[in-house]
Design an enzyme around this catalytic site. Structure first.
Site, PDB file in Angstrom:
ATOM      1  N   GLU A 167      16.748  16.480  30.261  1.00 31.44           N
ATOM      2  CA  GLU A 167      17.401  16.032  31.318  1.00 31.44           C
ATOM      3  C   GLU A 167      16.515  15.743  32.419  1.00 31.44           C
ATOM      4  O   GLU A 167      16.276  15.140  33.623  1.00 31.44           O
ATOM      5  CB  GLU A 167      18.717  16.015  31.250  1.00 31.44           C
ATOM      6  CG  GLU A 167      19.328  14.997  30.948  1.00 31.44           C
ATOM      7  CD  GLU A 167      19.111  15.339  29.626  1.00 31.44           C
ATOM      8  OE1 GLU A 167      20.158  16.108  28.952  1.00 31.44           O
ATOM      9  OE2 GLU A 167      18.834  14.112  28.613  1.00 31.44           O
ATOM     10  N   ASN A 251      16.387  14.539  23.024  1.00 29.23           N
ATOM     11  CA  ASN A 251      15.426  13.583  22.991  1.00 29.23           C
ATOM     12  C   ASN A 251      13.888  13.835  24.019  1.00 29.23           C
ATOM     13  O   ASN A 251      13.896  14.768  24.586  1.00 29.23           O
ATOM     14  CB  ASN A 251      16.225  12.557  24.907  1.00 29.23           C
ATOM     15  CG  ASN A 251      16.350  13.346  25.767  1.00 29.23           C
ATOM     16  OD1 ASN A 251      17.658  14.597  25.304  1.00 29.23           O
ATOM     17  ND2 ASN A 251      15.947  13.290  26.879  1.00 29.23           N
ATOM     18  N   ASP A 293      18.816   7.501  23.756  1.00 27.26           N
ATOM     19  CA  ASP A 293      19.157   9.611  23.898  1.00 27.26           C
ATOM     20  C   ASP A 293      19.534  10.135  22.830  1.00 27.26           C
ATOM     21  O   ASP A 293      20.796  10.789  22.670  1.00 27.26           O
ATOM     22  CB  ASP A 293      20.365   9.672  25.121  1.00 27.26           C
ATOM     23  CG  ASP A 293      20.347  11.070  25.535  1.00 27.26           C
ATOM     24  OD1 ASP A 293      19.117  11.810  24.965  1.00 27.26           O
ATOM     25  OD2 ASP A 293      21.675  11.253  25.788  1.00 27.26           O
TER      26      ASP A 293
HETATM   27  O1  LIG Z   1      18.423  17.358  26.408  1.00 31.25           O
HETATM   28  C1  LIG Z   1      18.935  18.569  26.766  1.00 31.25           C
HETATM   29  O2  LIG Z   1      18.090  19.916  27.121  1.00 31.25           O
HETATM   30  C2  LIG Z   1      20.194  18.517  26.075  1.00 31.25           C
HETATM   31  C3  LIG Z   1      20.795  20.117  26.735  1.00 31.25           C
HETATM   32  C4  LIG Z   1      22.529  19.974  26.294  1.00 31.25           C
HETATM   33  C5  LIG Z   1      22.890  21.623  26.597  1.00 31.25           C
HETATM   34  O3  LIG Z   1      22.448  22.090  26.542  1.00 31.25           O
HETATM   35  O4  LIG Z   1      24.633  21.112  26.394  1.00 31.25           O
HETATM   36  C6  LIG Z   1      23.453  18.357  25.718  1.00 31.25           C
HETATM   37  C7  LIG Z   1      22.423  17.519  26.119  1.00 31.25           C
HETATM   38  N1  LIG Z   1      20.914  17.348  26.651  1.00 31.25           N
HETATM   39  C8  LIG Z   1      22.002  16.290  25.377  1.00 31.25           C
HETATM   40  O5  LIG Z   1      22.199  15.430  24.950  1.00 31.25           O
HETATM   41  C9  LIG Z   1      24.368  15.989  24.779  1.00 31.25           C
HETATM   42  O6  LIG Z   1      25.208  15.069  24.186  1.00 31.25           O
HETATM   43  C10 LIG Z   1      25.140  17.402  24.989  1.00 31.25           C
HETATM   44  C11 LIG Z   1      26.051  17.589  24.755  1.00 31.25           C
HETATM   45  C12 LIG Z   1      26.700  18.139  25.348  1.00 31.25           C
HETATM   46  C13 LIG Z   1      27.754  18.948  25.356  1.00 31.25           C
HETATM   47  O7  LIG Z   1      27.680  20.617  24.787  1.00 31.25           O
HETATM   48  O8  LIG Z   1      29.019  18.301  24.995  1.00 31.25           O
HETATM   49  N2  LIG Z   1      25.565  19.612  25.453  1.00 31.25           N
HETATM   50  C14 LIG Z   1      24.342  18.461  26.030  1.00 31.25           C
END
Ligand SMILES: O=C(O)c1cc(C(=O)O)c2c(n1)C(=O)C(=O)c1cc(C(=O)O)[nH]c1-2
Length: 574
Positions: A167, A251, A293
């Protein structure tokens, strides 16, 4: 100090390196689990999302927490007395760089060391007996949006680690460190020139063919790959026989698809690498040119099953995009891809015809492709929502029932992409998202038993909220999982019939685990609502579009639970 025989191999969050989350322990059975009782509890002292699970090594339990990632060693021989506590010094500014709550998916143990990968990307090896630091290295820079939430995978003499920041336009990577010294050995980026990706144009394949020169560069416009995402924040698997490790990439950055023409390889992909050299053996991209995403990081579950009369080394992956993929993990050949949630509509199917020009690609429904409407336009009714038909919470597989037990989301979204400019360490999202149940429905989750060989659901337990907890299957034919309202549930592995439930103090986003101590089997789970689905409660957000739509999508959770940070351990009465 507590004694005990050191375990033969690494002790992992996913129970084994094949990611089955299957325990051979069988004292707790479908017949007696109804008599389960709380044996003891422990407060971690931290609120917010508690993902992962405690690790039990011999007679010591290691409990981790969300940021600030405290590790506590509990002596199970002395009623859980605290042996040591490790409290990292991390700059609190990293909290603003974490996309989806301050979660951490837990510790790993290998060769007398406890491995902690902190939010600020510091990888620490701790002496398991004393908690003293063996070594510590920095894997990234939070000021650039580089953070960590994942556990690590010890393989032979190496520790394999990933990074978050999709992100924030981070170009993400997988890195191997020497287990003894912490020295960096190799790094493989998710995108960019072949040399950066440790891809060989001839010997690295996709769907059985050489990938060819600069397969990633050719799929991006200009130098957009330099801020391309593809983060590596999921669970890793390892097959010692093939000497291959497996993981998925997240993503592509930004979420706004109009700003990054092309397939954006190798974001949203499964990657098989030789852990000794890092060299990629094969790659497969699930969602080319992502518009939703749908990070591809969910766990790869390695099983050997009979397909068309032949036992094959399989890799099963329940992707966020709603398809359950089955591949031959030796070759990367695609054997099947079926929807595991009935709401999925962004694609009608995956093209499984090897003779087709679009082999392996999803067949899109243009009505649910945000790019059809274009920038600053809203597309409604896309299923699954950005949070996926399943997120990172890992499934389990029982070799007794040959079924996968999948924690799923049943959720859709409205999506409005908009133009963003990249700036170092600043969110690079480029979309406004609203999450909601499928039209005419109110529930947003289910636990689904999945027959991977036939590619179909066998039974499914509807849940009011997404199942954001990792599942555990045991030789006692019990399947355990937690719910966002806070229930620990046990169901019959064959029928899905509920056998036991207990309401813990907070929502469960942790993964259920089991262990024996003193000849008795225990089941343990962390409570503490949070993660992306629980971000509204965890971070005190109220605008429905905050948390990329999760605040609105899960608003009803506040009627069921509140913040927490507690371990609950269960056992049968003596
Ligand atoms: O693209 C990223 O770097 C990244 C990192 C993380 C993360 O590190 O927790 C999540 C996501 N994306 C993501 O898209 C996502 O749905 C997500 C859910 C969670 C969670 O722990 O509930 N982390 C993350």
């Amino acid at each position: 100090e507590a004694a005990g025989t050191p375990p033969a191999g690494p002790v992992l969050q996913t129970v084994d390196a094949a990611n089955t989350r299957y325990s051979p322990l069988d004292a707790i059975t479908a017949g007696n689990v109804g008599r389960l009782q709380v044996a003891w509890t422990f407060s971690t002292g931290i609120l917010r999302g508690h993902e992962g699970a405690p690790l039990v090594v011999g007679s010591v339990m290691y409990v981790h927490t969300p940021f600030p990632n405290v590790v506590t060693a509990l002596d199970l021989d002395h009623d859980g007395r605290i042996l040591w506590r490790y409290e990292p010094k991390q700059d609190a500014s990293v909290v603003a760089m974490l996309c989806c709550d301050t979660v951490n998916r837990g510790l790993a143990y290998a060769d007398g060391a406890i491995l902690l990968h902190q939010a600020d990307t510091t990888l620490v090896s701790l002496d398991a007996r004393t908690g003293r630091v063996n070594w510590a290295v920095k894997n990234g820079d939070p000021a650039r949006g580089e953070t960590n939430t994942a556990t690590v995978l010890p393989v032979k003499d190496k520790i394999l680690v990933g990074i978050s920041g999709g992100e924030f336009g981070v170009r993400c990577h997988l890195t191997a460190y020497d287990a003894r010294s912490g020295r960096r050995l190799w790094r493989a980026y998710s995108m960019g020139p072949d040399a950066d990706m440790l891809v060989d144009p001839q010997t690295t394949t996709t769907l059985g063919r050489p990938v060819g020169r600069d397969s990633s560069l050719a799929s991006w416009e200009g130098d957009q790959w330099k801020t391309g995402g593809g983060c590596t924040w999921g669970w890793y698997a390892y097959d010692p026989k093939l000497n291959l490790m497996y993981y998925g990439t997240g993503n592509p950055s930004t979420w706004n698809p109009a700003q990054r023409p092309g397939d954006n390889r190798w974001a949203q992909s499964i990657v098989a690498r030789d852990p000794d050299t890092g060299r990629a053996r094969w790659l497969y991209q699930m969602t080319p040119h992502d518009q939703w995403d749908y990070d591809g990081v969910n766990e790869m579950i390695l099983t050997d099953q009979t397909v068309d009369g032949r036992t094959r080394p399989l890799l099963t992956h329940f992707d966020r995009n709603g398809f359950a993929y089955t591949l031959d993990r030796a070759t990367g050949e695609l054997l099947g891809a079926e929807k595991f949630d009935p709401a999925v509509n962004w694609a009608t199917r995956i093209d499984l015809d090897p003779a087709s020009k679009t082999y392996g690609r999803p067949v899109l429904d243009p009505r649910y492709a945000p790019e059809t409407a274009g920038e600053d336009e809203t597309t409604a009714g896309i299923c699954p929502g950005a949070i996926g038909a399943k997120n990172q919470q890992p499934a389990a597989y029982s070799p007794k029932t040959h079924l996968f037990y999948v924690p799923t989301n049943h959720i859709c979204m409205t999506y409005e992409p908009f133009r963003v400019t990249y700036a170092l360490g600043v969110p690079y999202v480029g979309a406004t998202v609203g999450l909601e149940p499928p039209p005419g429905e109110t529930r947003t989750g289910a636990l689904t038993a999945w027959d991977g060989v036939r590619g179909r659901s066998v039974w499914s337990i509807p849940e009011p909220f997404s199942v954001w907890s990792g599942v555990l299957a045991t030789a006692g034919d019990v399947v355990f999982y937690g719910t966002l309202e806070g229930y620990l549930k046990a169901v019959d592995a064959r029928t899905g019939r509920e056998l036991y439930r207990f309401k813990t103090p907070s929502g469960i986003v942790g993964n259920v685990t089991t262990y024996t101590h003193g000849g008795r089997q225990y089941v343990a789970v962390l409570s503490g609502v949070g993660g992306w689905a629980g971000i509204g409660l965890a971070a005190g957000l109220t605008d429905p579009h905050d948390g990329a739509g999760a605040v609105g999508g899960y608003a009803a959770l506040s009627s069921y639970t509140a913040l927490g940070g507690q371990l609950t351990v269960f056992a049968l009465p003596e």
